[in-house]
Design a protein around this motif. Structure first.
Motif, PDB file in Angstrom:
ATOM      1  N   PRO A 229     -29.822 -16.999  30.108  1.00  0.00           N
ATOM      2  CA  PRO A 229     -30.082 -17.046  31.552  1.00  0.00           C
ATOM      3  C   PRO A 229     -29.125 -16.134  32.319  1.00  0.00           C
ATOM      4  O   PRO A 229     -27.952 -15.998  31.962  1.00  0.00           O
ATOM      5  N   GLU A 230     -29.630 -15.511  33.363  1.00  0.00           N
ATOM      6  CA  GLU A 230     -28.771 -14.663  34.194  1.00  0.00           C
ATOM      7  C   GLU A 230     -27.728 -15.514  34.901  1.00  0.00           C
ATOM      8  O   GLU A 230     -28.000 -16.629  35.340  1.00  0.00           O
ATOM      9  N   GLY A 231     -26.537 -14.973  34.973  1.00  0.00           N
ATOM     10  CA  GLY A 231     -25.461 -15.662  35.666  1.00  0.00           C
ATOM     11  C   GLY A 231     -24.930 -16.873  34.945  1.00  0.00           C
ATOM     12  O   GLY A 231     -24.314 -17.751  35.560  1.00  0.00           O
ATOM     13  N   ALA A 232     -25.161 -16.959  33.647  1.00  0.00           N
ATOM     14  CA  ALA A 232     -24.640 -18.095  32.882  1.00  0.00           C
ATOM     15  C   ALA A 232     -23.122 -18.117  32.970  1.00  0.00           C
ATOM     16  O   ALA A 232     -22.451 -17.133  32.688  1.00  0.00           O
TER      17      ALA A 232
ATOM     18  N   ALA B 260     -29.275 -24.707  23.891  1.00  0.00           N
ATOM     19  CA  ALA B 260     -30.144 -23.684  23.314  1.00  0.00           C
ATOM     20  C   ALA B 260     -31.408 -24.299  22.742  1.00  0.00           C
ATOM     21  O   ALA B 260     -31.387 -25.419  22.212  1.00  0.00           O
ATOM     22  N   VAL B 261     -32.497 -23.538  22.843  1.00  0.00           N
ATOM     23  CA  VAL B 261     -33.764 -23.896  22.225  1.00  0.00           C
ATOM     24  C   VAL B 261     -34.095 -22.804  21.216  1.00  0.00           C
ATOM     25  O   VAL B 261     -34.254 -21.636  21.578  1.00  0.00           O
ATOM     26  N   VAL B 262     -34.183 -23.178  19.945  1.00  0.00           N
ATOM     27  CA  VAL B 262     -34.463 -22.224  18.870  1.00  0.00           C
ATOM     28  C   VAL B 262     -35.949 -22.317  18.528  1.00  0.00           C
ATOM     29  O   VAL B 262     -36.448 -23.379  18.149  1.00  0.00           O
ATOM     30  N   ILE B 263     -36.641 -21.193  18.683  1.00  0.00           N
ATOM     31  CA  ILE B 263     -38.083 -21.123  18.473  1.00  0.00           C
ATOM     32  C   ILE B 263     -38.368 -20.715  17.025  1.00  0.00           C
ATOM     33  O   ILE B 263     -37.943 -19.646  16.580  1.00  0.00           O
ATOM     34  N   VAL B 264     -39.112 -21.561  16.285  1.00  0.00           N
ATOM     35  CA  VAL B 264     -39.379 -21.334  14.867  1.00  0.00           C
ATOM     36  C   VAL B 264     -40.871 -21.047  14.688  1.00  0.00           C
ATOM     37  O   VAL B 264     -41.710 -21.933  14.877  1.00  0.00           O
TER      38      VAL B 264
ATOM     39  N   TYR C 190     -41.881 -18.418  25.264  1.00  0.00           N
ATOM     40  CA  TYR C 190     -41.246 -19.736  25.155  1.00  0.00           C
ATOM     41  C   TYR C 190     -39.740 -19.618  25.346  1.00  0.00           C
ATOM     42  O   TYR C 190     -39.111 -20.445  26.037  1.00  0.00           O
ATOM     43  N   ALA C 191     -39.134 -18.608  24.713  1.00  0.00           N
ATOM     44  CA  ALA C 191     -37.684 -18.449  24.818  1.00  0.00           C
ATOM     45  C   ALA C 191     -37.272 -18.145  26.256  1.00  0.00           C
ATOM     46  O   ALA C 191     -36.275 -18.681  26.762  1.00  0.00           O
ATOM     47  N   ARG C 192     -38.029 -17.292  26.936  1.00  0.00           N
ATOM     48  CA  ARG C 192     -37.702 -16.965  28.327  1.00  0.00           C
ATOM     49  C   ARG C 192     -37.993 -18.137  29.255  1.00  0.00           C
ATOM     50  O   ARG C 192     -37.295 -18.323  30.273  1.00  0.00           O
ATOM     51  N   LEU C 193     -39.003 -18.950  28.926  1.00  0.00           N
ATOM     52  CA  LEU C 193     -39.256 -20.154  29.710  1.00  0.00           C
ATOM     53  C   LEU C 193     -38.091 -21.126  29.571  1.00  0.00           C
ATOM     54  O   LEU C 193     -37.688 -21.786  30.545  1.00  0.00           O
ATOM     55  N   ALA C 194     -37.533 -21.203  28.362  1.00  0.00           N
ATOM     56  CA  ALA C 194     -36.331 -22.030  28.169  1.00  0.00           C
ATOM     57  C   ALA C 194     -35.188 -21.502  29.030  1.00  0.00           C
ATOM     58  O   ALA C 194     -34.441 -22.285  29.647  1.00  0.00           O
ATOM     59  N   ALA C 195     -35.036 -20.176  29.085  1.00  0.00           N
ATOM     60  CA  ALA C 195     -33.978 -19.583  29.898  1.00  0.00           C
ATOM     61  C   ALA C 195     -34.189 -19.891  31.371  1.00  0.00           C
ATOM     62  O   ALA C 195     -33.216 -20.096  32.128  1.00  0.00           O
TER      63      ALA C 195
ATOM     64  N   GLU D 286     -35.228 -22.548  32.513  1.00  0.00           N
ATOM     65  CA  GLU D 286     -34.767 -23.930  32.701  1.00  0.00           C
ATOM     66  C   GLU D 286     -33.261 -24.055  32.497  1.00  0.00           C
ATOM     67  O   GLU D 286     -32.732 -25.171  32.411  1.00  0.00           O
ATOM     68  N   GLY D 287     -32.562 -22.902  32.390  1.00  0.00           N
ATOM     69  CA  GLY D 287     -31.111 -22.929  32.279  1.00  0.00           C
ATOM     70  C   GLY D 287     -30.585 -23.006  30.864  1.00  0.00           C
ATOM     71  O   GLY D 287     -29.387 -23.225  30.656  1.00  0.00           O
ATOM     72  N   MET D 288     -31.445 -22.810  29.866  1.00  0.00           N
ATOM     73  CA  MET D 288     -31.027 -22.884  28.477  1.00  0.00           C
ATOM     74  C   MET D 288     -31.096 -21.504  27.836  1.00  0.00           C
ATOM     75  O   MET D 288     -31.787 -20.610  28.322  1.00  0.00           O
ATOM     76  N   VAL D 289     -30.386 -21.336  26.741  1.00  0.00           N
ATOM     77  CA  VAL D 289     -30.503 -20.112  25.957  1.00  0.00           C
ATOM     78  C   VAL D 289     -31.722 -20.258  25.059  1.00  0.00           C
ATOM     79  O   VAL D 289     -31.845 -21.240  24.319  1.00  0.00           O
ATOM     80  N   GLY D 290     -32.631 -19.292  25.131  1.00  0.00           N
ATOM     81  CA  GLY D 290     -33.793 -19.287  24.247  1.00  0.00           C
ATOM     82  C   GLY D 290     -33.541 -18.359  23.081  1.00  0.00           C
ATOM     83  O   GLY D 290     -32.928 -17.299  23.248  1.00  0.00           O
ATOM     84  N   ALA D 291     -33.982 -18.735  21.896  1.00  0.00           N
ATOM     85  CA  ALA D 291     -33.752 -17.904  20.712  1.00  0.00           C
ATOM     86  C   ALA D 291     -35.023 -17.849  19.869  1.00  0.00           C
ATOM     87  O   ALA D 291     -35.641 -18.878  19.597  1.00  0.00           O
ATOM     88  N   THR D 292     -35.415 -16.650  19.482  1.00  0.00           N
ATOM     89  CA  THR D 292     -36.506 -16.474  18.522  1.00  0.00           C
ATOM     90  C   THR D 292     -35.918 -15.940  17.223  1.00  0.00           C
ATOM     91  O   THR D 292     -34.819 -15.385  17.221  1.00  0.00           O
ATOM     92  N   LEU D 293     -36.640 -16.109  16.135  1.00  0.00           N
ATOM     93  CA  LEU D 293     -36.102 -15.691  14.837  1.00  0.00           C
ATOM     94  C   LEU D 293     -37.230 -15.259  13.918  1.00  0.00           C
ATOM     95  O   LEU D 293     -38.400 -15.549  14.158  1.00  0.00           O
TER      96      LEU D 293
END
Length: 509
Positions: A297-300, A306-310, A332-337, A339-346
Motif C-alpha cells: 500500500p502507498e504510504g505504508a 499480508a495476503v498471499v495469493i496461491v 486480488y493482491a492490489r485489492l488487498a493493498a 484494504e491496507g494489507m500487503v498483497g503477494a502473488t507467487l
C-alpha cells in the motif's frame, strides 16, 4: 458402412462392449470388439508366452486386416483407457486403413512412453514404476475385486450396481508388460483424424482442455488441428456400461466428422487468464522477490498484514505470462493493498497432478519470503487459494501456525477429482478441516460451478459443519468457475469485496 473396432482398457475385454456394439449395429454400422490376448477367453495366452503391448498391437492389426478393404467401409478405431495404446500403435502401422481414431476417456500416448504413465492412481503408478526400474516386467496385475477398487482406475459414476457386478465378474488380470513396454510410433498416425470423448464425471471437460491450450502448452497444440474433434459424455469412466446409447450416438457422430473443435492459442476471444480484473483497484507497482511479487500500500508507515495469493493448476511449465502476473491474481493482491494489507502473488510448480508435494513446498517458501519482508507483519498473514490450488490448503488446515490468521479460497477444488488418482493424505482438505481449530476459513463458492468440483466443495462444507469449523461462505449464485473474468463485474464483484473485507477483518481486528 463404417466399421468400428473397439479396444478395451485395463482388466476388461470384448464383453464390455456388448451393449454399445449392439446399438451401433442397429444403426447400420459394423461393430467389433477386439479380443486381446490374455484378457479375453477367445484369445488366451499361450502357456509361458509373454504378453506385452506389442502383443495387443498385433491383436488390433489382425482385426484391421480382417476387415474387407473394399471402398465404403472406413474403419474407426476406438481405444478406451489403456486400449488407446494398442489402438494407436496399430493405426501407426496401418494409417491408410484407418479413417479415425477415437480416444475414449483416454490420455495422449507418446512415442517411447509406456501406458504406465496414464495409470491414474499415483501410488499404484509408483509401485509399477519401481518394477520397471528393475525390469521385472513378467507377471500379472490382479484386477479389482470390489466395487471400491474400480474407483482407483476411474470414476464409476453412472454405472449401476449390476453393471459393476458384471464388470468385476468378467475382469481378467492385466499383464504387467502391457503397461511397462514403451509405445513405439513412427509418426504415421499423426495424419489420421482423431476424436476425444471426455467423460466429465472424472473432471475433464472440453472447456478445461481449451483453457490448457490457451495457456500455451506446446504439447497440446496438436489438439487444435481441424482434424481433431471433441465430445463430452456426462458420466464416469465406463460409458459403455453407464450410457451405451449416448456412447453409440457419439461414436457415430465422430465417424461423420462432427464434434467440437478447439481454437489455437492466441486466436479468437481473449483467454480468461489474461482478461482484466473486474474491479477498480489502485495501480500499484510490483516488487519482485524470487518467485514472489509484492504489492505494498502507498504510504505504508510500518509492517502491514499480508495476503498471499496461491494460484491454481495444473499450469503448463511454459505458460506465459506466469500465474503471478495474471490480471485476476494481481487484482486480488492490489485489492488487498486497497484494504491496507500487503498483497503477494507467487509462482509454484503445479504443472501436473503429480506435483502437489513440490508445489506445497514452493508455497511454504514463498510465505516465508513474504513474512521475512520488513514491510510485512510476520504474525498476521492470510493465504488465499484458487481452483486446483485448493488441495494445497490441506497442510495449512491440518496444522495452522499461529501467524496464519485466515485462510480463503475462491472456487477451489477441495477433494481430488477421480481422474487425478491422488491419494496422498497430505492433500485432502475434507479430512484436514477437522484439525483447523479456530482458524477462520472464507470460501467463495460459485453457484454455476462444474458438478464435479461443486461436489468436492459440498463435501468440504459438510465436514466443516460436522466439526464446528469457523467457515464463512460467500456465495456467487450466478458465478462460474473463474467468475472474475468469465462473468460481468456485477455477478461476482460484491461477493469478492465482501470476502476481501472479511479477510482484512481477521487480519486487522
Amino acid at each position: 458402412m463404417t466399421v468400428f473396432l473397439m479396444v478395451a482398457g485395463v482388466f476388461t475385454g470384448a464383453p464390455v462392449w456388448e451393449e454399445t456394439a449392439a446399438r451401433l449395429a442397429a444403426a447400420g454400422a459394423g461393430a467389433h470388439a477386439v479380443p486381446l490376448t490374455g484378457q479375453d477367453a477367445a484369445r488366451p495366452a499361450k502357456e509361458g508366452a509373454r504378453v506385452g503391448l506389442e502383443t495387443h498391437i498385433a491383436d488390433v492389426l489382425a482385426a484391421i486386416d480382417a476387415v474387407d478393404p473394399a471402398p465404403g467401409r472406413p474403419i474407426v478405431l476406438v481405444g478406451h483407457d489403456y486400449g488407446i495404446h494398442p489402438a494407436l500403435g496399430a493405426a501407426d502401422r496401418r494409417p491408410e486403413r484407418i479413417a479415425r481414431v477415437v480416444y475414449l476417456d483416454a490420455g495422449m500416448p507418446r512415442h517411447g512412453v509406456p501406458a504406465l504413465a496414464a495409470v491414474p492412481d499415483q501410488e499404484l503408478r509408483a509401485r509399477l514404476a519401481a518394477l520397471a526400474e528393475h525390469e521385472q516386467f513378467d507377471g500379472e496385475l490382479a484386477p479389482p475385486v470390489t466395487r471400491e477398487e474400480w474407483g482407483r482406475w476411474g470414476s464409476t459414476a453412472g454405472v449401476s450396481e449390476p453393471a459393476l457386478d458384471r464388470l468385476t465378474a468378467q475382469a481378467a488380470p492385466q499383464s504387467l508388460a502391457t503397461l511397462l513396454e514403451p509405445l513405439r510410433l513412427t509418426g504415421a498416425a499423426a495424419a489420421v483424424p482423431t476424436t476425444g470423448v471426455l467423460c466429465t464425471a472424472g473432471g475433464a471437460t472440453v472447456d478445461l482442455v481449451q483453457r490448457l491450450v490457451d495457456l500455451g502448452d506446446p504439447a497440446l497444440a496438436a489438439l487444435t488441428d481441424p482434424q481433431v474433434s471433441f465430445f463430452e459424455l456426462p458420466t464416469g469412466h465406463w460409458p459403455m456400461l453407464s450410457s451405451p446409447d449416448a456412447l453409440a450416438d457419439v461414436l457415430l457422430r465422430a465417424a461423420a466428422g462432427e464434434g467440437r473443435r478447439l481454437r489455437p492459442a492466441g486466436t479468437g476471444e481473449e483467454p480468461a487468464h489474461t482478461r482484466p480484473f473486474p474491479l477498480q483497484v489502485p495501480e500499484l507497482p510490483r516488487d519482485r522477490k524470487g518467485h514472489v511479487d509484492l504489492y505494498v500500500p502507498e504510504g505504508a508507515d510500518g509492517p502491514r498484514p499480508a495476503v498471499v495469493i496461491v494460484h491454481g493448476g495444473p499450469v503448463p511449465p511454459g505458460a506465459r505470462p506466469t500465474p503471478r502476473e495474471w490480471p485476476t491474481l494481481v487484482g486480488y493482491a492490489r485489492l488487498a493493498a486497497a484494504e491496507g494489507m500487503v498483497g503477494a502473488t507467487l509462482d509454484h510448480r503445479l504443472h501436473d497432478v503429480t506435483d502437489y508435494a513440490r508445489a506445497a513446498q514452493d508455497v511454504t517458501d514463498a510465505v516465508e519470503l513474504v513474512r521475512a519482508d520488513p514491510r510485512v507483519d510476520a504474525d498476521r498473514v492470510a493465504l488465499w487459494f484458487f481452483s486446483g490450488g485448493g488441495l494445497l490448503t490441506a497442510p495449512w488446515l491440518a496444522a495452522p501456525p499461529p501467524w496464519l490468521r485466515c485462510l480463503a479460497a475462491s472456487y477451489p477444488v477441495l477433494a481430488p477429482l477421480p481422474a487425478w488418482g491422488l491419494r496422498d493424505p497430505r492433500f485432502q482438505p475434507v479430512r484436514a478441516i477437522a484439525h483447523a481449530g479456530a482458524l477462520p476459513v472464507v470460501l467463495l463458492r460459485a453457484g454455476r460451478e462444474t458438478p464435479e468440483i461443486a461436489a468436492t466443495v459440498e463435501e468440504f462444507v459438510r465436514a466443516a459443519e460436522e466439526c464446528g469449523a469457523h467457515l464463512e461462505l460467500v456465495d456467487v449464485p450466478a458465478g462460474r468457475h473463474g467468475f472474475e473474468t468469465l462473468d460481468p463485474p456485477e455477478v461476482g464483484g460484491p461477493a469478492l469485496r465482501r470476502a476481501m473485507k472479511s479477510v482484512a477483518g481477521h487480519l486487522t481486528g
